[in-house]
Design a protein around this motif. Sequence first.
Motif, PDB file in Angstrom:
ATOM      1  N   THR A  47      44.224  28.519  22.785  1.00  0.00           N
ATOM      2  CA  THR A  47      43.101  28.812  23.597  1.00  0.00           C
ATOM      3  C   THR A  47      42.937  30.242  23.543  1.00  0.00           C
ATOM      4  OG1 THR A  47      44.362  29.260  25.667  1.00  0.00           O
ATOM      5  CG2 THR A  47      43.766  27.037  25.139  1.00  0.00           C
ATOM      6  N   ALA A  48      41.526  30.747  23.696  1.00  0.00           N
ATOM      7  CA  ALA A  48      41.318  32.200  23.819  1.00  0.00           C
ATOM      8  C   ALA A  48      42.087  32.897  25.061  1.00  0.00           C
ATOM      9  CB  ALA A  48      39.640  32.320  24.118  1.00  0.00           C
ATOM     10  N   GLN A  49      42.155  32.209  26.256  1.00  0.00           N
ATOM     11  CA  GLN A  49      42.757  32.948  27.087  1.00  0.00           C
ATOM     12  C   GLN A  49      44.326  33.302  27.028  1.00  0.00           C
ATOM     13  OE1 GLN A  49      42.595  31.219  31.180  1.00  0.00           O
ATOM     14  NE2 GLN A  49      44.531  31.833  31.787  1.00  0.00           N
ATOM     15  N   ASN A  50      44.912  32.276  26.401  1.00  0.00           N
ATOM     16  CA  ASN A  50      46.495  32.613  25.877  1.00  0.00           C
ATOM     17  C   ASN A  50      46.448  33.520  24.806  1.00  0.00           C
ATOM     18  OD1 ASN A  50      47.064  30.682  27.800  1.00  0.00           O
ATOM     19  ND2 ASN A  50      47.428  29.112  26.085  1.00  0.00           N
ATOM     20  N   ALA A  51      45.484  33.513  24.136  1.00  0.00           N
ATOM     21  CA  ALA A  51      45.745  34.485  22.749  1.00  0.00           C
ATOM     22  C   ALA A  51      45.142  35.884  23.262  1.00  0.00           C
ATOM     23  CB  ALA A  51      44.568  34.094  21.606  1.00  0.00           C
ATOM     24  N   LEU A  52      44.274  36.058  24.059  1.00  0.00           N
ATOM     25  CA  LEU A  52      44.049  37.374  24.738  1.00  0.00           C
ATOM     26  C   LEU A  52      45.014  37.856  25.410  1.00  0.00           C
ATOM     27  CD1 LEU A  52      41.683  39.415  24.716  1.00  0.00           C
ATOM     28  CD2 LEU A  52      40.991  38.303  26.647  1.00  0.00           C
ATOM     29  N   ALA A  53      45.692  37.246  26.524  1.00  0.00           N
ATOM     30  CA  ALA A  53      46.869  37.383  27.066  1.00  0.00           C
ATOM     31  C   ALA A  53      48.032  37.911  26.281  1.00  0.00           C
ATOM     32  CB  ALA A  53      47.355  36.380  28.086  1.00  0.00           C
ATOM     33  N   MET A  54      48.510  37.273  25.235  1.00  0.00           N
ATOM     34  CA  MET A  54      49.476  37.823  24.375  1.00  0.00           C
ATOM     35  C   MET A  54      49.145  38.588  23.746  1.00  0.00           C
ATOM     36  SD  MET A  54      52.615  37.562  23.241  1.00  0.00           S
ATOM     37  CE  MET A  54      53.205  35.798  24.124  1.00  0.00           C
ATOM     38  N   GLY A 148      47.334  47.995  18.095  1.00  0.00           N
ATOM     39  CA  GLY A 148      47.313  46.959  19.099  1.00  0.00           C
ATOM     40  C   GLY A 148      46.058  46.282  19.266  1.00  0.00           C
ATOM     41  N   LEU A 149      45.012  46.834  19.165  1.00  0.00           N
ATOM     42  CA  LEU A 149      43.636  46.323  19.276  1.00  0.00           C
ATOM     43  C   LEU A 149      43.268  45.551  18.044  1.00  0.00           C
ATOM     44  CD1 LEU A 149      41.393  49.274  20.930  1.00  0.00           C
ATOM     45  CD2 LEU A 149      42.126  47.267  22.040  1.00  0.00           C
ATOM     46  N   GLY A 150      43.815  45.836  16.941  1.00  0.00           N
ATOM     47  CA  GLY A 150      43.767  44.981  15.676  1.00  0.00           C
ATOM     48  C   GLY A 150      44.553  43.805  15.942  1.00  0.00           C
ATOM     49  N   PHE A 151      45.486  43.669  16.784  1.00  0.00           N
ATOM     50  CA  PHE A 151      46.302  42.662  17.015  1.00  0.00           C
ATOM     51  C   PHE A 151      45.518  41.640  17.840  1.00  0.00           C
ATOM     52  CE2 PHE A 151      49.900  40.140  18.679  1.00  0.00           C
ATOM     53  CZ  PHE A 151      50.528  39.513  17.677  1.00  0.00           C
ATOM     54  N   VAL A 152      45.249  42.362  19.007  1.00  0.00           N
ATOM     55  CA  VAL A 152      44.209  41.534  20.088  1.00  0.00           C
ATOM     56  C   VAL A 152      42.854  40.934  19.448  1.00  0.00           C
ATOM     57  CG1 VAL A 152      42.865  41.804  22.155  1.00  0.00           C
ATOM     58  CG2 VAL A 152      44.852  42.971  21.933  1.00  0.00           C
ATOM     59  N   PHE A 153      42.324  41.671  18.599  1.00  0.00           N
ATOM     60  CA  PHE A 153      41.267  40.990  17.955  1.00  0.00           C
ATOM     61  C   PHE A 153      41.290  39.898  16.934  1.00  0.00           C
ATOM     62  CE2 PHE A 153      38.800  41.278  13.961  1.00  0.00           C
ATOM     63  CZ  PHE A 153      37.346  40.903  14.331  1.00  0.00           C
ATOM     64  N   ALA A 154      42.624  40.042  16.401  1.00  0.00           N
ATOM     65  CA  ALA A 154      43.029  38.801  15.547  1.00  0.00           C
ATOM     66  C   ALA A 154      43.345  37.578  16.207  1.00  0.00           C
ATOM     67  CB  ALA A 154      44.068  39.364  14.369  1.00  0.00           C
ATOM     68  N   LEU A 155      44.071  38.041  17.437  1.00  0.00           N
ATOM     69  CA  LEU A 155      44.493  36.706  17.898  1.00  0.00           C
ATOM     70  C   LEU A 155      43.399  36.248  18.753  1.00  0.00           C
ATOM     71  CD1 LEU A 155      47.451  37.382  17.739  1.00  0.00           C
ATOM     72  CD2 LEU A 155      48.106  36.795  19.979  1.00  0.00           C
ATOM     73  N   PHE A 156      42.439  36.877  19.145  1.00  0.00           N
ATOM     74  CA  PHE A 156      41.357  36.458  20.123  1.00  0.00           C
ATOM     75  C   PHE A 156      40.198  35.540  18.928  1.00  0.00           C
ATOM     76  CE2 PHE A 156      36.690  36.805  21.063  1.00  0.00           C
ATOM     77  CZ  PHE A 156      36.856  35.982  22.348  1.00  0.00           C
ATOM     78  N   CYS A 157      40.270  36.115  17.871  1.00  0.00           N
ATOM     79  CA  CYS A 157      39.455  35.111  16.887  1.00  0.00           C
ATOM     80  C   CYS A 157      40.040  34.106  16.800  1.00  0.00           C
ATOM     81  CB  CYS A 157      39.643  36.189  15.436  1.00  0.00           C
ATOM     82  SG  CYS A 157      38.249  37.447  15.378  1.00  0.00           S
ATOM     83  N   LEU A 158      41.297  33.760  16.504  1.00  0.00           N
ATOM     84  CA  LEU A 158      42.201  32.572  16.093  1.00  0.00           C
ATOM     85  C   LEU A 158      41.892  31.734  17.576  1.00  0.00           C
ATOM     86  CD1 LEU A 158      43.548  34.093  13.792  1.00  0.00           C
ATOM     87  CD2 LEU A 158      45.356  32.452  14.120  1.00  0.00           C
ATOM     88  N   GLY A 159      42.125  32.338  18.706  1.00  0.00           N
ATOM     89  CA  GLY A 159      42.269  31.444  19.713  1.00  0.00           C
ATOM     90  C   GLY A 159      40.694  30.926  20.200  1.00  0.00           C
ATOM     91  N   ALA A 160      39.820  31.663  19.916  1.00  0.00           N
ATOM     92  CA  ALA A 160      38.334  31.484  20.266  1.00  0.00           C
ATOM     93  C   ALA A 160      37.835  30.135  19.428  1.00  0.00           C
ATOM     94  CB  ALA A 160      37.292  32.616  20.088  1.00  0.00           C
ATOM     95  N   VAL A 161      38.241  30.380  18.103  1.00  0.00           N
ATOM     96  CA  VAL A 161      37.898  29.159  17.149  1.00  0.00           C
ATOM     97  C   VAL A 161      38.589  28.055  17.407  1.00  0.00           C
ATOM     98  CG1 VAL A 161      37.976  28.381  14.684  1.00  0.00           C
ATOM     99  CG2 VAL A 161      37.154  30.786  15.398  1.00  0.00           C
ATOM    100  N   ARG A 162      39.825  28.127  17.616  1.00  0.00           N
ATOM    101  CA  ARG A 162      40.539  26.910  17.930  1.00  0.00           C
ATOM    102  C   ARG A 162      40.210  26.256  19.350  1.00  0.00           C
ATOM    103  NH1 ARG A 162      46.904  28.115  17.249  1.00  0.00           N
ATOM    104  NH2 ARG A 162      46.956  25.580  17.589  1.00  0.00           N
ATOM    105  N   GLU A 163      40.017  26.739  20.172  1.00  0.00           N
ATOM    106  CA  GLU A 163      39.496  26.558  21.550  1.00  0.00           C
ATOM    107  C   GLU A 163      38.132  25.585  21.369  1.00  0.00           C
ATOM    108  OE1 GLU A 163      38.912  27.481  26.352  1.00  0.00           O
ATOM    109  OE2 GLU A 163      39.690  29.029  24.859  1.00  0.00           O
ATOM    110  N   LEU A 164      37.205  26.624  20.874  1.00  0.00           N
ATOM    111  CA  LEU A 164      35.930  25.890  20.882  1.00  0.00           C
ATOM    112  C   LEU A 164      35.829  24.741  19.942  1.00  0.00           C
ATOM    113  CD1 LEU A 164      33.927  29.096  19.697  1.00  0.00           C
ATOM    114  CD2 LEU A 164      33.373  27.430  21.622  1.00  0.00           C
ATOM    115  N   LEU A 165      36.689  24.395  18.956  1.00  0.00           N
ATOM    116  CA  LEU A 165      36.515  23.391  18.045  1.00  0.00           C
ATOM    117  C   LEU A 165      37.484  22.121  18.577  1.00  0.00           C
ATOM    118  CD1 LEU A 165      36.625  24.837  14.480  1.00  0.00           C
ATOM    119  CD2 LEU A 165      34.696  23.897  15.823  1.00  0.00           C
ATOM    120  N   GLY A 166      38.613  22.669  19.229  1.00  0.00           N
ATOM    121  CA  GLY A 166      39.605  21.717  19.611  1.00  0.00           C
ATOM    122  C   GLY A 166      39.401  21.107  21.114  1.00  0.00           C
TER     123      GLY A 166
END
Length: 213
Positions: A47-54, A148-166
């Motif tokens: 999920t986007a929330q979990n990804a952003l928090a991590m 750090g921001l690069g890591f946040v960006f990457a996790l958010f990209c994954l989390g957003a797509v997975r939550e949207l489609l899932g």
Amino acid sequence: MSTGITKNTELKNTPSSTDEFIKGLWRENPVFVQVLGMCPVLAVSNTAQNALAMGLATAFVLLMSNILVASLRNFIPKQVRIASFILIIATFVTIVDYAIQAISVDLHKNLGAFISLIVVNCLILSRAEAFASKNNIGKSIMDALGMGLGFVFALFCLGAVRELLGNGTLFNIEVFPGSFQEWIIMILPAGGFFTLALWLLLFNFFKSKKAQV
């Protein structure tokens, strides 16, 4: 005369603080280029929330550990530097763990043991060893912010797509109509691999296009 030219050349070749910041966002993105920290990237990005928090938790630990390692780099004996770095990282991970638990018990349960595993995240330890231990505090801060921001960006990209489609939602807000058929596989572990592969493909495609210009 030759000495002066050599010094000027060295100064030109020395990356600026801005370059240290930008490299983590694009050229040396920790996920899409270096493929580091895959455990949290795949496990908690459902999920986007979990990804952003991590992502933010990892970025905070990276920033604070870089500052401390850079400050103490001349005092830490080389023989025990790795153990010292891990101790520093573990201290800030403990702070993050208690902070997340105080902010949201549900979020803490969702992230689970992966908060504690930030201690052994190869991204944080590698930046402490390869960069912070060899550079001043200013450059170490910019390096940590970029990575750090690069890591946040990457996790958010994954989390957003997975939550949207899932789930058809983003941050638990319904985006698609009720008739939308959720792709259940996207919120399962396999979905993490599929989504990461697609983002790696896109990222490298744009990088190759930019290189050709």
